[in-house]
Motif scaffolding. Structure first.
Motif, PDB file in Angstrom:
ATOM      1  N   VAL A 295       0.844  -1.202   0.000  1.00 51.72           N
ATOM      2  CA  VAL A 295       0.000   0.000   0.000  1.00 51.72           C
ATOM      3  C   VAL A 295       0.879   1.253   0.000  1.00 51.72           C
ATOM      4  O   VAL A 295       0.576   2.236  -0.688  1.00 51.72           O
ATOM      5  N   LEU A 296       1.970   1.234   0.740  1.00 60.76           N
ATOM      6  CA  LEU A 296       2.885   2.365   0.769  1.00 60.76           C
ATOM      7  C   LEU A 296       3.471   2.630  -0.615  1.00 60.76           C
ATOM      8  O   LEU A 296       3.547   3.779  -1.067  1.00 60.76           O
ATOM      9  N   ARG A 297       3.889   1.581  -1.314  1.00 59.92           N
ATOM     10  CA  ARG A 297       4.420   1.762  -2.678  1.00 59.92           C
ATOM     11  C   ARG A 297       3.346   2.342  -3.595  1.00 59.92           C
ATOM     12  O   ARG A 297       3.631   3.183  -4.442  1.00 59.92           O
TER      13      ARG A 297
ATOM     14  N   GLU B  17       5.974   5.867  -6.824  1.00 61.29           N
ATOM     15  CA  GLU B  17       7.323   6.013  -7.374  1.00 61.29           C
ATOM     16  C   GLU B  17       7.762   4.697  -7.988  1.00 61.29           C
ATOM     17  O   GLU B  17       7.513   3.633  -7.437  1.00 61.29           O
ATOM     18  N   ALA B  18       8.448   4.790  -9.108  1.00 61.00           N
ATOM     19  CA  ALA B  18       9.023   3.592  -9.719  1.00 61.00           C
ATOM     20  C   ALA B  18      10.251   3.170  -8.917  1.00 61.00           C
ATOM     21  O   ALA B  18      10.874   3.987  -8.243  1.00 61.00           O
ATOM     22  N   PHE B  19      10.558   1.904  -8.960  1.00 62.68           N
ATOM     23  CA  PHE B  19      11.779   1.396  -8.340  1.00 62.68           C
ATOM     24  C   PHE B  19      12.320   0.276  -9.205  1.00 62.68           C
ATOM     25  O   PHE B  19      11.599  -0.291 -10.025  1.00 62.68           O
TER      26      PHE B  19
ATOM     27  N   VAL C  52      -0.280   8.271  -9.465  1.00 60.10           N
ATOM     28  CA  VAL C  52      -0.656   9.488  -8.747  1.00 60.10           C
ATOM     29  C   VAL C  52      -0.339   9.295  -7.268  1.00 60.10           C
ATOM     30  O   VAL C  52      -0.845   8.372  -6.625  1.00 60.10           O
ATOM     31  N   ARG C  53       0.502  10.180  -6.735  1.00 60.41           N
ATOM     32  CA  ARG C  53       0.916  10.083  -5.325  1.00 60.41           C
ATOM     33  C   ARG C  53      -0.240  10.456  -4.408  1.00 60.41           C
ATOM     34  O   ARG C  53      -0.954  11.419  -4.648  1.00 60.41           O
TER      35      ARG C  53
ATOM     36  N   LEU D  77      -1.989   9.579   2.574  1.00 58.08           N
ATOM     37  CA  LEU D  77      -1.942   8.138   2.796  1.00 58.08           C
ATOM     38  C   LEU D  77      -0.494   7.663   2.908  1.00 58.08           C
ATOM     39  O   LEU D  77      -0.177   6.811   3.739  1.00 58.08           O
ATOM     40  N   ASP D  78       0.381   8.250   2.102  1.00 59.04           N
ATOM     41  CA  ASP D  78       1.806   7.923   2.131  1.00 59.04           C
ATOM     42  C   ASP D  78       2.352   8.112   3.550  1.00 59.04           C
ATOM     43  O   ASP D  78       3.006   7.231   4.110  1.00 59.04           O
ATOM     44  N   HIS D  79       2.070   9.246   4.149  1.00 59.74           N
ATOM     45  CA  HIS D  79       2.579   9.540   5.499  1.00 59.74           C
ATOM     46  C   HIS D  79       1.990   8.588   6.543  1.00 59.74           C
ATOM     47  O   HIS D  79       2.713   8.042   7.373  1.00 59.74           O
ATOM     48  N   THR D  80       0.685   8.392   6.495  1.00 62.76           N
ATOM     49  CA  THR D  80       0.012   7.527   7.474  1.00 62.76           C
ATOM     50  C   THR D  80       0.497   6.085   7.366  1.00 62.76           C
ATOM     51  O   THR D  80       0.859   5.468   8.375  1.00 62.76           O
TER      52      THR D  80
END
Length: 187
Positions: A116-118, A123-125, A138-139, A143-146
């Motif tokens: 879920v974080l990815r 972001e590509a990795f 779309v970032r 949600l990224d922070h939580t």
């Protein structure tokens, strides 16, 4: 048959897990330690540096490997893995079983949070440097922070519980001398 009071195992019963269970267990241990070390190390590096990005990509790649290992462990445990009698009874046996289930649950939760974080980071990795992967475009900043905070909290919880798990195994082996550690020892 009388029970061997020192080990709690009936005579003639297998005293070790099967080699697949042992291999999957120790592979999980190594992956969890390396994943945790990578995350803690890249936290010391400046944002945007190539080395930090490489550590993050390696962390994500190994996280995907951990997901596959956990799926394999659960499938093996449910179908073919050797079941040994509990090494302890009463409260101690209950605590050992609770620890086992808690670690499995936390590992599954951690893997889900990682995916879920990815997705939220969009972001590509590089998967082991072989090819690029990206779960979203779309970032989702909030949600990224939580999810990132939850991922960190669960990671620390896994490390603390796994350390307690290892400490108890060492206590059984070196102080109680009941042969418990031999159950999961390779070879």
């Amino acid at each position: 048959m009388a029970s061997n009071t020192k080990s709690g195992i009936e005579p003639g019963m297998p005293v070790r897990y099967d080699s697949t269970t042992i291999a999957l267990h120790w592979l999980t241990v190594v992956l969890v330690i390396v994943l945790f070390a990578l995350a803690e190390t890249w936290g010391l590096l400046p944002r945007g540096t190539p080395l930090r990005k490489q550590f993050q990509s390696l962390h994500i790649s190994l996280g995907i490997v951990l997901a596959l290992v956990i799926v394999a462990r659960l499938a093996w445990r449910a179908t073919r893995g050797r079941r040994l009698p509990a090494a302890a009874s009463g409260v101690q046996g209950w605590a050992a079983k609770a620890m086992d289930y808690a670690l499995y649950l936390l590992l599954v939760v951690q893997i889900v949070l990682g995916f879920v974080l990815r997705w939220a980071q969009a972001e590509a990795f590089q998967f082991f440097g072989l090819f690029s992967l990206q779960f979203a475009t779309v970032r989702q900043a909030a949600l990224d922070h939580t999810i990132g905070s939850l991922h960190d909290t669960v990671a620390w919880t896994i490390i603390v519980l796994a350390s307690l798990h290892a400490a108890m195994a060492l206590i059984h082996h070196y102080i109680l001398k009941d042969g418990l550690l031999k159950r999961m020892r390779p070879g």
